[in-house]
Enzyme design. Sequence first.
Site, PDB file in Angstrom:
ATOM      1  N   HIS A 129      23.867 -16.434 -41.177  1.00  0.00           N
ATOM      2  CA  HIS A 129      24.269 -15.897 -40.018  1.00  0.00           C
ATOM      3  C   HIS A 129      24.099 -16.561 -38.932  1.00  0.00           C
ATOM      4  CE1 HIS A 129      25.117 -11.697 -41.402  1.00  0.00           C
ATOM      5  NE2 HIS A 129      24.559 -12.186 -42.577  1.00  0.00           N
TER       6      HIS A 129
ATOM      7  N   THR B  47      29.237  -8.529 -33.390  1.00  0.00           N
ATOM      8  CA  THR B  47      29.892  -7.523 -33.928  1.00  0.00           C
ATOM      9  C   THR B  47      30.097  -6.215 -32.788  1.00  0.00           C
ATOM     10  OG1 THR B  47      28.062  -6.567 -34.755  1.00  0.00           O
ATOM     11  CG2 THR B  47      29.670  -7.696 -36.468  1.00  0.00           C
TER      12      THR B  47
ATOM     13  N   LYS C 163      33.451  -3.602 -31.634  1.00  0.00           N
ATOM     14  CA  LYS C 163      33.430  -2.186 -31.013  1.00  0.00           C
ATOM     15  C   LYS C 163      33.939  -2.108 -29.971  1.00  0.00           C
ATOM     16  CE  LYS C 163      28.877  -2.587 -33.507  1.00  0.00           C
ATOM     17  NZ  LYS C 163      27.392  -2.493 -33.383  1.00  0.00           N
TER      18      LYS C 163
ATOM     19  N   LYS D  93      22.111 -15.243 -25.942  1.00  0.00           N
ATOM     20  CA  LYS D  93      23.125 -14.384 -25.488  1.00  0.00           C
ATOM     21  C   LYS D  93      23.099 -14.362 -23.893  1.00  0.00           C
ATOM     22  CE  LYS D  93      22.262 -11.558 -29.581  1.00  0.00           C
ATOM     23  NZ  LYS D  93      23.540 -11.228 -30.117  1.00  0.00           N
TER      24      LYS D  93
ATOM     25  N   LYS E 140      22.882  -5.675 -26.465  1.00  0.00           N
ATOM     26  CA  LYS E 140      22.396  -6.368 -27.782  1.00  0.00           C
ATOM     27  C   LYS E 140      21.105  -6.925 -27.614  1.00  0.00           C
ATOM     28  CE  LYS E 140      25.923  -9.035 -26.356  1.00  0.00           C
ATOM     29  NZ  LYS E 140      26.908  -9.609 -27.470  1.00  0.00           N
ATOM     30  N   ARG E 141      20.535  -7.347 -28.763  1.00  0.00           N
ATOM     31  CA  ARG E 141      19.241  -7.934 -28.691  1.00  0.00           C
ATOM     32  C   ARG E 141      18.988  -9.014 -27.734  1.00  0.00           C
ATOM     33  NH1 ARG E 141      17.868 -11.344 -32.877  1.00  0.00           N
ATOM     34  NH2 ARG E 141      20.034 -11.741 -32.820  1.00  0.00           N
TER      35      ARG E 141
HETATM   36  C1  LIG Z   1      26.421  -3.940 -33.066  1.00  0.00           C
HETATM   37  C2  LIG Z   1      24.955  -3.640 -32.639  1.00  0.00           C
HETATM   38  C3  LIG Z   1      24.279  -4.690 -32.434  1.00  0.00           C
HETATM   39  C4  LIG Z   1      25.156  -6.217 -32.483  1.00  0.00           C
HETATM   40  O1  LIG Z   1      25.541  -6.397 -31.201  1.00  0.00           O
HETATM   41  P1  LIG Z   1      25.852  -8.098 -30.924  1.00  0.00           P
HETATM   42  O2  LIG Z   1      26.721  -7.642 -29.492  1.00  0.00           O
HETATM   43  O3  LIG Z   1      27.014  -8.436 -31.783  1.00  0.00           O
HETATM   44  O4  LIG Z   1      24.802  -8.894 -30.695  1.00  0.00           O
HETATM   45  C5  LIG Z   1      23.172  -4.647 -32.403  1.00  0.00           C
HETATM   46  N1  LIG Z   1      22.403  -3.564 -32.014  1.00  0.00           N
HETATM   47  C6  LIG Z   1      23.049  -2.442 -32.296  1.00  0.00           C
HETATM   48  C7  LIG Z   1      22.298  -1.063 -32.153  1.00  0.00           C
HETATM   49  C8  LIG Z   1      24.617  -2.172 -32.484  1.00  0.00           C
HETATM   50  O5  LIG Z   1      25.297  -1.294 -32.693  1.00  0.00           O
END
Ligand SMILES: *Cc1c(COP(=O)(O)O)cnc(C)c1O
Length: 764
Positions: A314, A605, A609, A504, A498-499
């Site tokens: 990952h 991911t 979304k 990032k 995101k984290r």
């Molecule tokens: C989808 C999701 C992530 C992943 O987000 P990235 O932008 O791909 O890092 C992290 N936290 C939550 C709550 C999510 O739903």
Amino acid sequence: MDVKTRLHEIAHVRYGLELSQCSDSQLYHALLQLTQELSAARPAPEGARKLYYFSAEFLIGKLLSNNLLALGIFDEVSQALTQCGKSLSAVEDMEPEPSLGNGGLGRLAACFLDSIAALGLPGDGVGLNYHYGLFKQEFHLSHQFEQPNPWIEDESWLIPTGVEFEVPFAFGPVKAKLLDIAVPGAHSGVANRLHLFDVENPAAPPADGIDFDKSDLPAHLTSFLYPDDSDEEGRLLRVYQQYFMVSAGAQLILKELAERGYGPEALGDHVAIQINDTHPSMVIPELVRLLTARGLSMDAAVAQVSKTCAYTNHTILAEALEKWPLAFIEKVAPQLVPIIRELDARAKAAHPDPKVAILQGEAGKELVHMAHMDIHYGYSVNGVAALHTDILKSSELRHFYDIYPAKFNNKTNGVTLRRWLEVCNPQLAALLDECVGPEWRRDPARLSKLMDYYNDSAVLEKLLSIKSANKRFASDVFARDQYGIRLDPEAVFDIQVKRLHEYKRQQMNALYVIHKYLEIKAGQLPPRPITVIFGAKAAPAYVMAKHIIHLILCLRRLIESDPQVRPWLHVAMVENYNVTWAERLIPACDISEQISLASKEASGTGNMKFMANGAVTLGTLDGANVEIAELVGPDNIYTFGAGSNYVIELVKQRDAGLKPGYQPDVYYQRPAVKPLVDFLGDPALVALGDREALKALWTDLITKDWFMALLDVEAYIAARDRAVADYGDRTAWARKMLVNTARSGYFSSDRTIAEYNRDIWRLK
Ligand SMILES: *Cc1c(COP(=O)(O)O)cnc(C)c1O
């Protein structure tokens, strides 16, 4: 009995009340019972092989709506509640969000379980039942604080099974109790399980904060996900947790294999194990141990395990590739040490190149390179987006690719559009039903038929009005749940959730905010108001990430208190970003920030979304953004910044100490950049925050800037300003939204799982 009658009956038996008399909390528990009954009545899918998806995290989110949808009773239940004056969304507010994951990796595991069940494939998750979760994030004085997040109530989705195993730690055996969460599949009529192991007597939560006595075992084995690993005790606890998970999980596999009528010598024919990142890697030596204990020779045991295990990588961030001191394993589970030595010796005999060794370092200080063990003794190695897999093959894991080219394959991530479109954006889902027919819900590739409406002004108008409604809804929830802070639903919603991690580049987003602030102060107004929304948790020991949160929260206060800037620019940061927040914010987004340093985000991911919900991506050509860009075409995405090849070259030069490398100072000196960075020392900002934290961030940016925010910031500002300007042409923007939704079918995790099954698992 039909669902509505049964629901009335449950309310009657539990509370002696009519549905209309029940509180939302009572209704939630009645629906929990109903859902559990229906899931339990479903058979498990069958197949030649059964999959066990091992993961330290399952970020499953609230389950009520998702499970009602999977059971095919969402509309029926929703109507039954409406008829008696109740609402499903108010009922779902009563559900605590399970806290079993951290970020994308855990959410991927949750989407995968959903898709495996929907495709009718036999596959269960295996993980741990953390009582206090990752942590609950709180903001005080513009800083992050961490609190335990106890989410397990007396009645919950957890089903006791009575199944127990003994995990043989060096200090003595510990009982692992198995709890299950049902995973009903949409359209398939079957249900799988998420198996979560727990200790018999879990510890009480720490009184304040998340510090606890990490040597207090076994009580704390299932307290927290990712205990602070900045000290040795914390790192050791992670090894204890990992062994607890894999030993119990491996015993469960062999038990179920026997129940299916097969002996341990047939493991590889009937079981597939997917190792989600390196946290579960000790399942390899543990299975070898258990198979030899059941009479297999070492050769036969290794052969079976190698036919069973497959590994997903990952990340290429070196600090995330686990290497545990062999001494830790000696301390936790000494029985694994001779097996790991044997596995290492076999690998070294076949492949003497020290770069591919499992055990590295001098005697007495050896490190176990977990990913190397996975690659030598797994039959498949996959990356999670096309670019990521290419980088694994050509640089990060090149030496392994040379040895085992056939093991490497790509599986571009996906998300379940059931949760991330059907449940979270019902209005858009209904419009899609009208336009492309409801079949898209089973076959997301059909979303591409939406392209037929590219010139249909009524559909374009509807897309815009649904987005507006979602923005108003998000604004209302935000005002309710985040101390009354209001978002302006007329503004462009620009979202980065995101984290928190330097790669990032939330810090680069903050520099854009500073840029806009300075422009507005100088009288140069943006074409329309902009609302910048952040949501992110920083790992408790990650100091620079906490400094970035601090900067964002200080900027928020500065802007909120400035009447000249406030009408044009808003900054908001949700506290405790989680799946529930994601479900509210993603449908309301106009511009999706996916701005990682190229080559560093394996896939992402969140980007998928947002795309499905009609947000337009502003991003670097990194991870799955590359595939998004190919699918939507250049007019429907804003890309900018250095490409991955260039960045990889710069990183190589930097690591080798060669010139020119990356010198942040060169970019800092540019006239468009210097004022933005220096604003971290501006008296107005410093007065609101912690001078030392802001100074530390400033110093880091101009001397290290490890993830090259200053390299890309000018191109980023230009691309973002272009997107904000383009937003003004509402028809053209609605077309971009339409194309994004229409092309998002590829990113359904049903497609991803079908590929895993076809190429790796071969379950049926
Ligand atoms: C989808 C999701 C992530 C992943 O987000 P990235 O932008 O791909 O890092 C992290 N936290 C939550 C709550 C999510 O739903």
